[in-house]
Design a protein around this motif. Structure first.
Motif, short mmCIF file in Angstrom:
data_model
loop_
_atom_site.label_atom_id
_atom_site.label_comp_id
_atom_site.label_asym_id
_atom_site.label_seq_id
_atom_site.Cartn_x
_atom_site.Cartn_y
_atom_site.Cartn_z
N ASN A 58 0.82 -1.21 0.00
CA ASN A 58 0.00 0.00 0.00
C ASN A 58 0.86 1.27 0.00
N ARG A 59 1.97 1.22 0.69
CA ARG A 59 2.90 2.35 0.66
C ARG A 59 3.48 2.54 -0.74
N LEU A 60 3.79 1.43 -1.39
CA LEU A 60 4.26 1.52 -2.78
C LEU A 60 3.18 2.09 -3.68
N GLN A 61 1.92 1.69 -3.42
CA GLN A 61 0.81 2.22 -4.21
C GLN A 61 0.67 3.72 -4.01
N GLU A 62 0.76 4.18 -2.76
CA GLU A 62 0.71 5.62 -2.49
C GLU A 62 1.87 6.35 -3.16
N LEU A 63 3.01 5.76 -3.13
CA LEU A 63 4.20 6.35 -3.76
C LEU A 63 3.98 6.51 -5.25
N ASP A 64 3.45 5.46 -5.90
CA ASP A 64 3.24 5.51 -7.34
C ASP A 64 2.13 6.49 -7.69
N GLU A 65 1.09 6.54 -6.88
CA GLU A 65 0.02 7.50 -7.13
C GLU A 65 0.52 8.93 -6.92
N LYS A 66 1.41 9.11 -5.97
CA LYS A 66 2.00 10.43 -5.76
C LYS A 66 2.80 10.85 -6.98
N ARG A 67 3.55 9.92 -7.55
CA ARG A 67 4.31 10.21 -8.77
C ARG A 67 3.37 10.58 -9.92
N THR A 68 2.31 9.78 -10.09
CA THR A 68 1.36 10.05 -11.17
C THR A 68 0.67 11.39 -10.98
N ARG A 69 0.27 11.68 -9.76
CA ARG A 69 -0.36 12.96 -9.47
C ARG A 69 0.61 14.11 -9.70
N GLY A 70 1.86 13.90 -9.37
CA GLY A 70 2.87 14.93 -9.61
C GLY A 70 3.04 15.23 -11.09
N ILE A 71 3.08 14.18 -11.93
CA ILE A 71 3.21 14.41 -13.38
C ILE A 71 2.01 15.20 -13.90
N ARG A 72 0.83 14.87 -13.40
CA ARG A 72 -0.36 15.61 -13.81
C ARG A 72 -0.22 17.08 -13.44
N GLU A 73 0.20 17.36 -12.22
CA GLU A 73 0.36 18.74 -11.78
C GLU A 73 1.43 19.47 -12.57
N PHE A 74 2.50 18.75 -12.93
CA PHE A 74 3.58 19.38 -13.68
C PHE A 74 3.12 19.74 -15.09
N ILE A 75 2.37 18.86 -15.73
CA ILE A 75 1.89 19.15 -17.08
C ILE A 75 0.93 20.34 -17.06
N VAL A 76 0.01 20.31 -16.09
CA VAL A 76 -0.93 21.43 -15.96
C VAL A 76 -0.17 22.72 -15.62
N GLY A 77 0.81 22.61 -14.72
CA GLY A 77 1.59 23.79 -14.35
C GLY A 77 2.35 24.39 -15.52
N ALA A 78 2.94 23.52 -16.38
CA ALA A 78 3.64 24.02 -17.57
C ALA A 78 2.68 24.74 -18.50
N ALA A 79 1.47 24.18 -18.63
CA ALA A 79 0.48 24.84 -19.47
C ALA A 79 0.07 26.19 -18.88
N LYS A 80 -0.06 26.26 -17.55
CA LYS A 80 -0.42 27.52 -16.91
C LYS A 80 0.68 28.57 -17.10
N VAL A 81 1.93 28.12 -17.02
CA VAL A 81 3.05 29.05 -17.26
C VAL A 81 2.92 29.67 -18.65
N GLU A 82 2.59 28.84 -19.62
CA GLU A 82 2.43 29.34 -20.99
C GLU A 82 1.21 30.24 -21.09
N SER A 83 0.10 29.85 -20.44
CA SER A 83 -1.13 30.63 -20.55
C SER A 83 -1.01 31.97 -19.83
N GLU A 84 -0.17 32.06 -18.80
CA GLU A 84 -0.01 33.32 -18.07
C GLU A 84 0.62 34.40 -18.93
N VAL A 85 1.52 34.01 -19.84
CA VAL A 85 2.16 35.00 -20.71
C VAL A 85 1.40 35.16 -22.02
N ALA A 86 0.41 34.29 -22.27
CA ALA A 86 -0.34 34.37 -23.53
C ALA A 86 -1.02 35.73 -23.72
N PRO A 87 -1.66 36.31 -22.68
CA PRO A 87 -2.26 37.64 -22.89
C PRO A 87 -1.25 38.70 -23.29
#
Length: 594
Positions: A212-241
């Motif tokens: 279960n700890r390994l499962q939480e670790l892997d889900e944390k990694r997956t959630r992190g990648i999601r946040e990083f992709i969204v964050g990179a898009a937000k960085v781009e969208s912030e300068v878009a205007p």
């Protein structure tokens, strides 16, 4: 869904899966790093592009055109666009790259700890299983030994040949073996119970907790990648205007180009203020007197022996020493002094201080710009002086803030600069007022004064003769034609009218050859005046061949207007002889002799 329950037997696969997940996270981090490098390089190249295409100092005068101004605005917007790409790169570095690196490090440490705990649990279970196996083997051996002992005792008891002591010994051995078998059985049962308890605890509690700890670790990694992709898009969208604003600025710069306004500015820059020359009058040769025809024929014959520069004969190189004796030894020093004085009165760009060498429109424009510049400097210097005066008053009121004498020197210097600027402003305002009062001349003295006779080009020479340059014929030497075209220009100051008095303009040349470098001096008789004229307006000589005059000045007319708007005049110049040149016909009132 829990890994600990559903994947209780997939320890190795879970270990491999979590390792691949962390490697994928590192791969995404490398992707962001490469993108960051591209963004930084793109921004740097945009900066370099803008710098390379910035207008040079020598091109500053062209910035008044709307197309040039639009291009400068485009460069400014491209520079802002480069700045936004730099913001993207910086944000990716701070918000994404550092977070990916930190998460990857944390996940690796947690995974390692989980795997170590799982390995320990598995080793404990394996050890217990080994103890159970040993207990079972001991029990099996003890049981076989007890069975043999019982069989031996039964045989001994049935054998009447054995003594009572031998039977008793077999009985004791049997009893001992049975006891050992019971002890081994009890040990085996005990180990079996412990193994079952441990195994149940291992697969139901301890190992699932690790999974279960390994499962939480892997889900944390997956959630992190999601946040990083969204964050990179937000960085781009912030300068878009802001990037959109830059694009709008580029479009606005393009729409600001006005071709009609640029055409008007071209006219404003290059318009001389002169009017085109009037039509060239027809000259009827049959109405000219006999002497003039002879002079014209003589001058044609004489010009055929001159070369391109009018200074070389067919055989030897000659140097023209003087015309009107103005380059004679008694005039050279004065001419040099005049040249030095004129050079000192020139501005930094080689123009005269009052811009009198420019056409009327250009002169007014330059004077207006100079006056505006001086007015701005006066305004700035006045503000600086007022500030110094206020500072002096404050220092005098409170000496602890400063010594008022320290400001006195600066104040005097400021007053001196201000006075000098005001003098210059008044001077240039006088230039402008004078330029506005002068009527516009018809055309420049540089205008071509050639006339046409019977379809052939003719040029006037210093002796009043004409030269026939037939464009269709090849009999005329090239050098003579070149001389004719150069001697006819008003800049030379030698052109004369065909309507001058008979005998006027007759010249004689004496050539004294001295070795290979022979010099000769041509002296021309002074032309007879055709009348007098009075200057209606002051005139500044703006080109070679013209002379200045003051309002009301009396001059001699030595050549009337040939239809190009210019009249050749002469004035007495004291000990220096005569000054001759061209003035605008509209500037004078002529009275010709009968």
């Amino acid at each position: 869904m829990s890994w600990g329950i559903e994947l209780w037997d997939q320890y190795e696969n879970l270990s491999i899966h979590t390792n691949k997940g962390i490697e994928f996270l590192d791969k995404y981090g490398n992707f962001i790093r490469d993108r960051l490098a591209i963004e930084s390089e793109y921004a740097a190249k945009l900066r370099r592009l803008v710098k390379n295409y910035q207008p040079k100092k020598k091109e500053e005068e062209d910035n008044e055109f709307s197309s040039w101004q639009a291009f400068r605005n485009v460069l400014k917007e491209i520079g802002d666009l480069a700045g936004q790409r730099e913001v993207v790169a910086e944000s990716l570095q701070l918000q994404i790259i550092q977070a990916v690196t930190l998460l990857s490090k944390t996940l690796r440490e947690e995974r390692k700890k989980c795997l170590n705990d799982g390995t320990t649990l598995q080793q404990n279970l394996n050890y217990q299983l080994g103890a159970l196996e040993r207990a079972k083997r001991n029990y099996e051996k003890a049981y076989r030994d007890s069975e043999k002992a019982i069989e031996s005792y039964k045989k001994a008891d049935m054998d009447f040949n054995l003594s009572r002591a031998e039977v008793e010994r077999h009985k004791n051995v049997m009893t001992q073996k049975i006891q050992q078998s019971d002890d081994a059985k009890n040990e085996y049962a005990n180990q079996l119970q412990k193994t079952n308890n441990l195994q149940q605890q291992h697969y139901n509690v301890m190992l699932p907790a690790v999974f279960n700890r390994l499962q939480e670790l892997d889900e944390k990694r997956t959630r992190g990648i999601r946040e990083f992709i969204v964050g990179a898009a937000k960085v781009e969208s912030e300068v878009a205007p802001i990037i959109a604003i830059c694009m709008q600025g580029i479009v606005k710069a393009g729409e600001s180009i006005n071709e009609k306004e640029d055409s008007f500015k071209v006219i404003e820059r290059y318009q001389s203020g002169f009017t085109p020359p009037i039509d060239i009058p027809f000259e009827d040769l049959s109405k000219q007197d006999h002497d003039t025809s002879q002079d014209s024929h003589y001058s044609n014959m004489q010009s055929n022996h001159l070369t391109m520069k009018g200074t070389m004969s067919a055989n030897k190189l000659k140097k023209r020493v003087g015309i009107f004796n103005i380059f004679g030894s008694n005039k050279q020093q004065k001419i040099i002094e005049a040249c030095i004085t004129m050079k000192n009165s020139l501005t930094a760009d080689g123009q005269k201080e009052d811009f009198s060498d420019l056409p009327p429109n250009q002169r007014r424009k330059k004077l207006q710009a100079k006056i505006a510049e001086l007015q701005q400097k006066i305004s700035q210097e006045t503000a600086a002086r007022d500030g110094l005066m206020k500072m002096k008053v404050v220092y005098e009121a409170n000496s602890s803030l400063g010594n008022p004498m320290t400001v006195e020197g600066q104040l005097n210097e400021s007053e001196h600069k201000l006075e000098k600027l005001k003098i210059d402003l008044k001077k240039y305002q006088g230039y402008l007022e004078k330029a506005n009062q002068v009527p516009m001349a018809n055309n420049s003295p540089q205008a071509n004064r050639n006339t046409f006779q019977n379809g052939h080009r003719t040029s006037r020479h210093s002796n009043g003769s004409t030269e026939d340059n037939n464009d269709e014929g090849d009999d005329q030497p090239d050098d003579a034609g070149s001389l004719s075209s150069s001697s006819a220009s008003p800049e030379s100051g030698l052109g004369t009218s065909h309507t001058s008095l008979p005998g006027s303009g007759q010249g004689s040349a004496n050539e004294n050859a001295i070795g290979e470098d022979a010099y000769f001096e041509t002296e021309i008789e002074a032309l007879q005046p055709l009348g007098t004229c009075r200057a209606l307006y002051p005139f500044e000589a703006t080109s070679e061949g013209s002379i200045p005059m003051n309002e009301g000045e009396e001059l001699q007319v030595i050549e009337i207007d040939q239809g190009d708007g210019w009249t050749r005049v002469r004035r007495m110049n004291g000990s220096n002889g005569w000054d001759e040149g061209f003035v605008p016909t509209s500037y004078i009132e002529c009275t010709l002799y009968a």
